[in-house]
Every structure is written in C-alpha cells, then in structure tokens.
Scaffold this motif. Structure first.
Motif, PDB file in Angstrom:
ATOM      1  N   LEU A 184      46.300  36.873  29.669  1.00 17.19           N
ATOM      2  CA  LEU A 184      45.799  35.774  28.866  1.00 17.19           C
ATOM      3  C   LEU A 184      45.439  34.634  29.809  1.00 17.19           C
ATOM      4  CD1 LEU A 184      48.397  35.779  25.944  1.00 17.19           C
ATOM      5  CD2 LEU A 184      46.086  36.758  25.938  1.00 17.19           C
ATOM      6  N   ALA A 185      44.367  33.920  29.488  1.00 18.72           N
ATOM      7  CA  ALA A 185      43.797  32.958  30.434  1.00 18.72           C
ATOM      8  C   ALA A 185      44.802  31.931  30.928  1.00 18.72           C
ATOM      9  CB  ALA A 185      42.606  32.251  29.787  1.00 18.72           C
ATOM     10  N   GLU A 186      45.691  31.472  30.046  1.00 18.40           N
ATOM     11  CA  GLU A 186      46.612  30.392  30.437  1.00 18.40           C
ATOM     12  C   GLU A 186      47.676  30.843  31.423  1.00 18.40           C
ATOM     13  OE1 GLU A 186      47.896  31.697  26.180  1.00 18.40           O
ATOM     14  OE2 GLU A 186      46.076  31.637  27.416  1.00 18.40           O
ATOM     15  N   TYR A 187      47.783  32.160  31.670  1.00 14.96           N
ATOM     16  CA  TYR A 187      48.780  32.660  32.622  1.00 14.96           C
ATOM     17  C   TYR A 187      48.143  33.283  33.864  1.00 14.96           C
ATOM     18  CZ  TYR A 187      51.984  31.896  28.764  1.00 14.96           C
ATOM     19  OH  TYR A 187      52.711  31.311  27.754  1.00 14.96           O
ATOM     20  N   SER A 188      46.884  33.008  34.099  1.00 18.34           N
ATOM     21  CA  SER A 188      46.257  33.487  35.330  1.00 18.34           C
ATOM     22  C   SER A 188      46.900  32.778  36.523  1.00 18.34           C
ATOM     23  CB  SER A 188      44.751  33.207  35.310  1.00 18.34           C
ATOM     24  OG  SER A 188      44.500  31.813  35.294  1.00 18.34           O
ATOM     25  N   ASP A 189      46.766  33.381  37.695  1.00 16.76           N
ATOM     26  CA  ASP A 189      47.395  32.813  38.883  1.00 16.76           C
ATOM     27  C   ASP A 189      47.004  31.363  39.105  1.00 16.76           C
ATOM     28  OD1 ASP A 189      48.823  35.081  39.529  1.00 16.76           O
ATOM     29  OD2 ASP A 189      47.329  35.864  40.940  1.00 16.76           O
ATOM     30  N   GLY A 191      39.288  32.539  35.975  1.00 15.39           N
ATOM     31  CA  GLY A 191      40.511  32.559  36.770  1.00 15.39           C
ATOM     32  C   GLY A 191      40.244  32.877  38.229  1.00 15.39           C
ATOM     33  N   ARG A 192      39.345  33.817  38.483  1.00 18.56           N
ATOM     34  CA  ARG A 192      39.004  34.156  39.870  1.00 18.56           C
ATOM     35  C   ARG A 192      38.357  32.977  40.588  1.00 18.56           C
ATOM     36  NH1 ARG A 192      38.258  39.514  37.711  1.00 18.56           N
ATOM     37  NH2 ARG A 192      36.217  38.958  36.855  1.00 18.56           N
ATOM     38  N   ILE A 193      37.436  32.315  39.907  1.00 15.01           N
ATOM     39  CA  ILE A 193      36.760  31.166  40.515  1.00 15.01           C
ATOM     40  C   ILE A 193      37.765  30.060  40.831  1.00 15.01           C
ATOM     41  CG2 ILE A 193      35.082  29.322  40.086  1.00 15.01           C
ATOM     42  CD1 ILE A 193      33.522  31.362  38.364  1.00 15.01           C
ATOM     43  N   GLU A 194      38.653  29.798  39.886  1.00 12.60           N
ATOM     44  CA  GLU A 194      39.656  28.748  40.091  1.00 12.60           C
ATOM     45  C   GLU A 194      40.590  29.093  41.242  1.00 12.60           C
ATOM     46  OE1 GLU A 194      39.749  27.512  35.341  1.00 12.60           O
ATOM     47  OE2 GLU A 194      41.392  28.669  36.226  1.00 12.60           O
ATOM     48  N   GLN A 195      41.008  30.359  41.319  1.00 13.07           N
ATOM     49  CA  GLN A 195      41.916  30.768  42.385  1.00 13.07           C
ATOM     50  C   GLN A 195      41.234  30.711  43.744  1.00 13.07           C
ATOM     51  OE1 GLN A 195      45.021  31.188  41.918  1.00 13.07           O
ATOM     52  NE2 GLN A 195      45.644  31.906  43.953  1.00 13.07           N
ATOM     53  N   GLU A 196      39.968  31.117  43.813  1.00 15.45           N
ATOM     54  CA  GLU A 196      39.230  31.049  45.080  1.00 15.45           C
ATOM     55  C   GLU A 196      39.119  29.612  45.568  1.00 15.45           C
ATOM     56  OE1 GLU A 196      35.466  32.792  44.239  1.00 15.45           O
ATOM     57  OE2 GLU A 196      36.307  34.775  43.778  1.00 15.45           O
ATOM     58  N   ALA A 197      38.937  28.681  44.650  1.00  9.38           N
ATOM     59  CA  ALA A 197      38.704  27.287  45.033  1.00  9.38           C
ATOM     60  C   ALA A 197      39.985  26.543  45.379  1.00  9.38           C
ATOM     61  CB  ALA A 197      37.977  26.562  43.905  1.00  9.38           C
ATOM     62  N   CYS A 198      41.057  26.818  44.653  1.00  4.99           N
ATOM     63  CA  CYS A 198      42.293  26.047  44.843  1.00  4.99           C
ATOM     64  C   CYS A 198      43.423  26.838  45.488  1.00  4.99           C
ATOM     65  CB  CYS A 198      42.778  25.500  43.499  1.00  4.99           C
ATOM     66  SG  CYS A 198      42.043  23.921  43.059  1.00  4.99           S
ATOM     67  N   GLY A 199      43.396  28.165  45.377  1.00  5.42           N
ATOM     68  CA  GLY A 199      44.455  28.964  45.972  1.00  5.42           C
ATOM     69  C   GLY A 199      45.823  28.532  45.483  1.00  5.42           C
ATOM     70  N   ASP A 200      46.740  28.382  46.431  1.00  2.00           N
ATOM     71  CA  ASP A 200      48.111  27.993  46.089  1.00  2.00           C
ATOM     72  C   ASP A 200      48.361  26.505  46.295  1.00  2.00           C
ATOM     73  OD1 ASP A 200      48.758  30.653  45.489  1.00  2.00           O
ATOM     74  OD2 ASP A 200      49.199  31.089  47.594  1.00  2.00           O
ATOM     75  N   ALA A 201      47.309  25.719  46.437  1.00  2.27           N
ATOM     76  CA  ALA A 201      47.475  24.280  46.660  1.00  2.27           C
ATOM     77  C   ALA A 201      48.228  23.645  45.501  1.00  2.27           C
ATOM     78  CB  ALA A 201      46.115  23.618  46.831  1.00  2.27           C
ATOM     79  N   THR A 202      49.145  22.770  45.826  1.00  3.39           N
ATOM     80  CA  THR A 202      49.925  22.086  44.797  1.00  3.39           C
ATOM     81  C   THR A 202      49.431  20.674  44.530  1.00  3.39           C
ATOM     82  OG1 THR A 202      51.514  21.342  46.464  1.00  3.39           O
ATOM     83  CG2 THR A 202      51.990  23.427  45.334  1.00  3.39           C
ATOM     84  N   ASP A 203      48.546  20.180  45.392  1.00  4.03           N
ATOM     85  CA  ASP A 203      48.068  18.807  45.239  1.00  4.03           C
ATOM     86  C   ASP A 203      46.662  18.740  44.651  1.00  4.03           C
ATOM     87  OD1 ASP A 203      46.752  19.853  47.407  1.00  4.03           O
ATOM     88  OD2 ASP A 203      46.885  18.029  48.612  1.00  4.03           O
ATOM     89  N   LYS A 204      46.157  19.869  44.157  1.00  4.15           N
ATOM     90  CA  LYS A 204      44.872  19.837  43.473  1.00  4.15           C
ATOM     91  C   LYS A 204      44.850  20.895  42.390  1.00  4.15           C
ATOM     92  CE  LYS A 204      42.243  22.716  46.770  1.00  4.15           C
ATOM     93  NZ  LYS A 204      41.005  22.760  47.589  1.00  4.15           N
ATOM     94  N   ARG A 205      43.907  20.736  41.476  1.00  5.59           N
ATOM     95  CA  ARG A 205      43.753  21.695  40.381  1.00  5.59           C
ATOM     96  C   ARG A 205      42.281  22.000  40.210  1.00  5.59           C
ATOM     97  NH1 ARG A 205      42.988  21.993  34.633  1.00  5.59           N
ATOM     98  NH2 ARG A 205      42.582  19.755  34.485  1.00  5.59           N
ATOM     99  N   CYS A 206      41.985  23.254  39.945  1.00  4.56           N
ATOM    100  CA  CYS A 206      40.608  23.676  39.714  1.00  4.56           C
ATOM    101  C   CYS A 206      40.483  24.207  38.296  1.00  4.56           C
ATOM    102  CB  CYS A 206      40.201  24.749  40.721  1.00  4.56           C
ATOM    103  SG  CYS A 206      40.094  24.143  42.422  1.00  4.56           S
ATOM    104  N   GLN A 207      39.397  23.842  37.636  1.00  2.78           N
ATOM    105  CA  GLN A 207      39.187  24.243  36.244  1.00  2.78           C
ATOM    106  C   GLN A 207      37.721  24.570  36.027  1.00  2.78           C
ATOM    107  OE1 GLN A 207      39.748  21.088  33.421  1.00  2.78           O
ATOM    108  NE2 GLN A 207      39.628  22.438  31.632  1.00  2.78           N
ATOM    109  N   VAL A 208      37.453  25.746  35.497  1.00  2.00           N
ATOM    110  CA  VAL A 208      36.097  26.091  35.090  1.00  2.00           C
ATOM    111  C   VAL A 208      35.885  25.529  33.683  1.00  2.00           C
ATOM    112  CG1 VAL A 208      34.502  27.940  34.503  1.00  2.00           C
ATOM    113  CG2 VAL A 208      35.945  28.128  36.537  1.00  2.00           C
TER     114      VAL A 208
END
Length: 691
Positions: A412-417, A156-173
């Motif tokens: 729970l992982a599915e509700y991370s920021d 979740g931390r890695i995904e948030q660092e990479a995508c932040g609050d962007a709405t036009d992209k998604r990050c997934q580990v």
C-alpha cells in the motif's frame, strides 16, 4: 520557471472563466498557483506591482508546511509564525489539567523554555521536478486497481531514488490537474519543532463558533514555533521581514500556503455525487460526533479539558461542510458551473464526461462503507474510528507489519520505503491519551457504521461480533497498552511475528478486521479511484489542448501562491469593511462566553491603542489548509497570517467568486501589540526587529 507572456495570460484568463464557474468572466486574483507556474506578468498587471523570480524564490523558501497548516519564517534563527489553532494540538499535548496552556497561554521567557511539539514536523519546499512522463508510462494499458497500484509503486520508486534514507528531507510525487501532471516535490524537513509562544485560547478564538467563518472578527489567532536542527535553533537566513505598520485598504498582498483540497476541476456529475451522497453523510455523522463530544465535556472538568481541542476541530469541519452544502444547493451557482462545463464539453468532446458519469453509481454505492471502514476516499472527511488515536496506532502497527513483508513496490502506498520514516515519526511520538475520549470516539464510530451499513451487513458482523458498540469500545480501550510509546516501538521493530503474538486487544481486533477493510479499499480502487484517475488524466489532456498549459490545478495540500488586495465586501449577506480594531473587540465583548475576553488580554486593555488593527479581510484565493499562510507585501514583508474565511467563501472549493471570496487575516500589528503589551515577550520582539 517559465514566466507568462501576454499570450499565455490570455490562455489563463480563458481557462479561469471555465474553471471558476463564471462563464465569460474571469477573476484577476483567481488561482492557487504552483511556484513553478506562477503568472508573474498577470499579477503585476493586476496589482501594479513589479515582483520577479527572485521574489518568488524568497517567498517559497520562507514558507513552511506545518502539519495540516501553513506558516512563515520570520527570523534568521528558525522562528516561524502560524495560527494559534494550528498549534492547538501541540498546546493540548503539552498541557495538563493542572497546567493548561490553553487557559494561561504559553509564554517562555528563554529559548531553553521552548517545548517540543510531540510528533510535530515542518517542511520547506526546496525543489520541483516534472516526472509526468514516468508516471503516465507506469499506468499505460492498465485499468482499475492495477492502474492505481502501478502508479503508486512508481511514485514510491521516484521518491526513494530522490531521497533515499535521508532523514532531513522528504520527497513526494504530487498529482496535479487530477493526473494531468506529476511533480516531484522535495522538502527540507524538521522533526524538532518547538512551541515558542501561544496566547490564551480565548484571545485566539474570541467569538467561538458563532464568529467562526465570518467577518468582522476580533481574534489574535497567531502563535510562534521554532525549527530546531541538531538540538539548536535552525539557521534560516531566508525569511520574511516583520512589518507591524498599520495596513492600508487597497494595498496588494500575496498569500503563500498549502491549501488542502479544491474540487474545481470535477465535472457536474461528480459534483452531484458530492452534493447528494458525500456531504450529507459527512455532515450528519459529524454533527452527532460533535454532540457526543459536547456531552462528554459536560461530565466534569477533566472531560472538558480533554474534549476542548476535538470539539473546536469538529465544529470547524462541520461549519466548512455547511458552507459547501450551501454552494452546491445554490441554483444560480450551479447553473453557472453547468454553463462553464458546457463550454468545455464543446472543446473536449463528451466521451470523457460520459466515462466519469458512468463511475458515479459505483461511487454512490461504495462511499459509505469505504469512508467508515477505510477512509482515504479523497472526496469526503469522515474519520475512521472517529479519529481515535489508539485505533490509528493499532492500524499502523498491523498494516505496517503486514505490508513490510512485501517488496516496496507491492505495498500500500503509505507503507512504501520512501514513506516509512514519516510513519515511524508519527507512531513513536509521545502524545497523551485520554481513555474516556477514546471510548467516545470508537463507540460513535461503531454505532454509526452499524447504522449506515445495517446490522446484517457481514462486515458489521465482523466488526462487532456479538458485542455492542459500547461494550466493545470499552473493552478495547481499557485493555490496550498502546498509549505507551515503548510498547508501540517494540511492536513495530518486532515486525509481523511480534504483532501477531501480541495480546493487546486492539492489535488483535485490527488483525481480525483486516480482511473486510482491505477488501473495501480494493473495491473502491478498482471501481472508483482507478477509473476516475484514468478518465481524469484524459480530461486533463483535453483541458491542456483547449486552454494551453498556462492554467492552475486544484489545490492538493502542496505549496501555492495567491494574491489580492486588502478590502471588505458589499454584497448581500456579506457587507463589511476591511478592518477590525481592538476598540471593536472591547465593544463586542459581553463578559460571557463566547464573547468573553481572555483575562491577560483584558488586563492590558489600557496599554493597547484602540485603533490598532486586529484583523483584516483580503480578496485572495484560499481554502482549508491555508490557515497560518503568511500574508506578504510585494517587498517581501509579512503583514499578517491567514486564519479564516467567510461562510460564503466555502464555495471556493468548487469555484472562485471574487465578489464573496474573502480571507480573514490576523495582522502583525495585532501580534506585536499582544507580544509587547499583553504577554511581555520582549525576546521575541527583539528577534523580530521590533523597537
């Protein structure tokens, strides 16, 4: 990307022999390869082609993940081809009993008539970054639930660092090699996806369940969607070129898509649990759900309309499971898997295998309760609450409110920021809800849970109280207001206080059953998932040490590239040529379901040359989730879309066998004929460059 040299190719072949369950024999086309580790040299040598890195980049940027399916961009203005069955939910959501697009086809004459798929989203893979070191470090020294939650938090931390609050992209580990590697996948995301064309359902599903997972096939299982951005068609300068020429047997092709899941890297002990516990339970209860849905569909025209898409879906799931059961009960197939594992054991040592074997009694004991009450086991397909949409929304609202009270890393992982945007998009989508169908699903789930866990299980008592499955499901569905997206939005935005104060019976019910369902999940993660992930990580390290890193991982629902040739087969139980034609369709038609030709298609019979190739077979390595995958020439031209495979191919989940593995493709020639001669879609033809 590192290109494979001859030494690396040798390592690939050595590993393939072990992973495919065919000791001493490696199949040239084997492997659902990630785009950052594709064996260019091996593919070129096998196929006689000359693809390069630029080819891979074009294919990757032209490939689309659409829900649980795959797709390919075919114009510079966001036009995407996929399968008709991949847009079936969109078609159902846009239809009414009075205007049923599954019966008439959806044929907009202008782009203004293209309609948004409720909750639909599409993604294009734009970047891959190795984050293995961070993920492995996060789990150091931990076991069980602590190990699982620590890695989820780091992802979740890695995904948030990479995508932040962007709405036009998604990050997934993404976990690869069952924890041996972790990659950060970055996607360009489109949340405005509109239906641009879909044929009549009978044109796409000719032959019905009888023809499903078989060849010859005679189906125009194709559809078009369009990606929109800021209210306008998306600019997609990188796309596949349309080629509607008649395909040639033996021609090389590449298939790019997002295969759902394979289990080729499981040990024999793990496969025994799948064979003995997971598949039998999934198949038994799925068959009953299918029966209940069929019965419901026979109650009237409205019920038949509501149940049409769910029945097709459950039949597909059941038949896929049947093929996999046959593989795991095939003595010859399993003996070859055993021999392959013995070779690997000699290189890796037995300790890791023993650790995984020791987990299996716990998995066998916990699977039924976990599958029925919580889902997300990663080894089975049982749907909580029978796939009830109302139940799913209620659980999202309750869990989301509870989890958002915590710091992101503790949820729970599915509700991370990093994942809340996707949760909200699905929660707020306007989808039709059919109360009768919802009650059938929930009633089935409650009765099956009571049956499998027994009446005296305290979790069942919490689930049912003093009510019957029939009475409880009726009360919950009839009293719920969650079908209204405004109600769902208000509860989500109101947070935990609003959820706990809600008088919606489904919300109150989900609040009531949180303790036992969360406990089931925690026990599974502590005793099964955590130890399995820890041991699998060690097994992956041993695999890399034995075979090098030039290997392919199990499919994980992420973008992969495979390749093969256009060809039939000549093995017992599966003998057929490479092609079917429209002439074959007319010959197969009986006029009675499921071999009745769609009315508009039948009316165009004299306009379509009989020798036009309708479907073809390809020796590529695919699995469920590959539906809609573009089939591409070495020149980057799209010549079809994968829509099925044969029953014998379902063993592909556990090991590749070129003798029987065939993907079933709807050709661009067939789609062109349908657009031109059946549905009059001249605008799409012009956009595709068809003259």
């Amino acid at each position: 990307m590192r290109h494979l040299n001859l030494a690396a190719s040798a390592a690939v072949l050595a590993f393939a022999a072990a992973s495919s369950a065919i000791p001493g024999k490696a199949w040239a086309e084997e492997g659902m390869w990630t785009f950052d580790n594709f064996p260019i040299a091996r593919a070129n040598q096998t196929l006689g082609t000359s693809i390069d890195q630029a080819f891979l980049d074009r294919v990757r940027l032209s490939s689309v993940k659409f829900g649980g399916c795959s797709a390919g961009i075919v114009s510079a203005e966001g036009l995407v081809m996929t399968n008709n069955h991949c847009v079936a939910t969109c078609v159902a959501n846009l239809s009414t009993q009075a205007v049923n697009y599954a019966e008439t086809g959806f044929t907009p004459r202008t782009r203004e008539e293209e309609r948004k798929c409720p909750g639909g989203s599409a993604e294009i893979l734009t970047g891959i970054e190795d984050v293995t070191a961070r993920m492995h470090k996060a789990g150091e020294g931990l076991e069980g639930l602590a190990f699982t939650r620590a890695r989820d938090a780091e992802a979740g931390r890695i995904e948030q660092e990479a995508c932040g609050d962007a709405t036009d992209k998604r990050c997934q580990v993404v976990s690869l090699y069952r924890g041996g590697q972790f990659k950060l996948y970055t996607y360009k995301k489109y949340t405005d996806v509109r239906l641009a064309w879909a044929p009549e359902d009978r044109a796409a599903t000719f032959g019905g369940d009888l023809d499903n997972f078989s060849f010859p096939r005679f189906a125009i299982d194709a559809a078009f969607i369009r990606l929109y951005e800021n209210g306008a068609p998306a600019a997609t300068p990188t796309h596949f070129r349309w080629n509607a020429d008649k395909p040639v047997e033996g021609a090389p092709v590449f298939v790019s898509g997002s295969p759902g899941a394979t289990q080729r890297l499981l040990t024999m002990d793990q496969l025994a649990s799948v064979r003995d516990v997971v598949l039998p339970m999934d198949q038994l209860i799925a068959s009953e759900l299918r029966g209940r849905l069929i019965r419901y569909s026979e109650e009237g025209e409205r019920q038949a309309f509501e149940a049409m898409d769910p029945i097709v879906s459950i039949e597909n799931t059941y038949k896929r499971g049947l093929g996999r059961m046959r593989a795991l009960t095939d003595a010859d197939f399993m003996s070859r898997r055993t021999a392959a594992e013995a070779d690997f054991r000699d290189k890796a040592g037995v300790e890791i295998f023993d650790r995984l074997a020791a987990i299996q009694p716990g998995l066998r004991e916990l699977y039924p309760a976990t599958a029925l009450l919580e889902g997300g086991t990663g080894v089975g397909t049982t749907a909580v609450a029978g796939g009830s949409q109302l139940f799913s929304w209620a659980r999202t609202l309750v869990r989301g409110a509870q989890e958002r009270q915590k710091p992101s890393a503790e949820r729970l992982a599915e509700y991370s920021d990093s994942r809340l945007a996707a949760v909200q998009s699905s929660l707020f989508a306007e989808r039709p809800v059919y109360p009768g169908l919802e009650q059938v699903r929930m009633e089935w789930w409650l009765s099956k849970t009571r049956e499998w866990l027994t009446v005296d299980d305290p979790r069942v008592r919490t689930l049912l109280g003093n009510e019957s499955p029939e009475g409880l499901s009726a009360r919950l569905v009839e009293g719920s207001k969650l079908a209204d997206p405004a109600v769902r939005r208000a509860l989500w935005e109101g947070g935990l206080a609003a959820v706990e104060a809600s008088d919606d019976p489904l919300i109150q019910y989900l609040l009531k059953i949180q303790e036992p369902t969360r406990a089931v999940r925690a026990e599974w993660e502590e005793k099964v998932q955590g130890p399995t992930d820890r041991a699998s990580e060690a097994l992956a390290a041993a695999r890399f040490a034995a075979y090098g890193d030039a290997v392919y991982p199990d499919a994980t629902g992420t973008l992969r590239l495979t390749y093969g040739q256009i060809e039939g087969t000549d093995v017992p139980g599966q003998r057929f040529g490479a092609f079917t034609t429209f002439a074959g369709l007319w010959d197969r038609a009986t006029g009675a379901p499921p071999f009745d030709v769609a009315p508009k298609l039948l009316a165009a019979r004299d306009r379509i040359p009989g020798d036009t190739v309708l479907n073809m077979a390809v020796s590529s390595d695919t699995i469920g989730g590959s539906s809609g995958s573009p089939v591409v020439t070495p020149q980057g031209e799209i010549v079809g879309a994968n829509f099925d495979s044969t029953v014998l191919t379902q063993r592909n989940a556990y090991g590749y066998d070129r003798n029987v593995n065939r993907s079933v493709i709807v050709t661009t020639g067939a789609v062109t004929a349908a657009l031109r001669d059946v549905y009059g879609m001249t605008g799409l033809l012009a956009e595709l460059g068809v003259r």
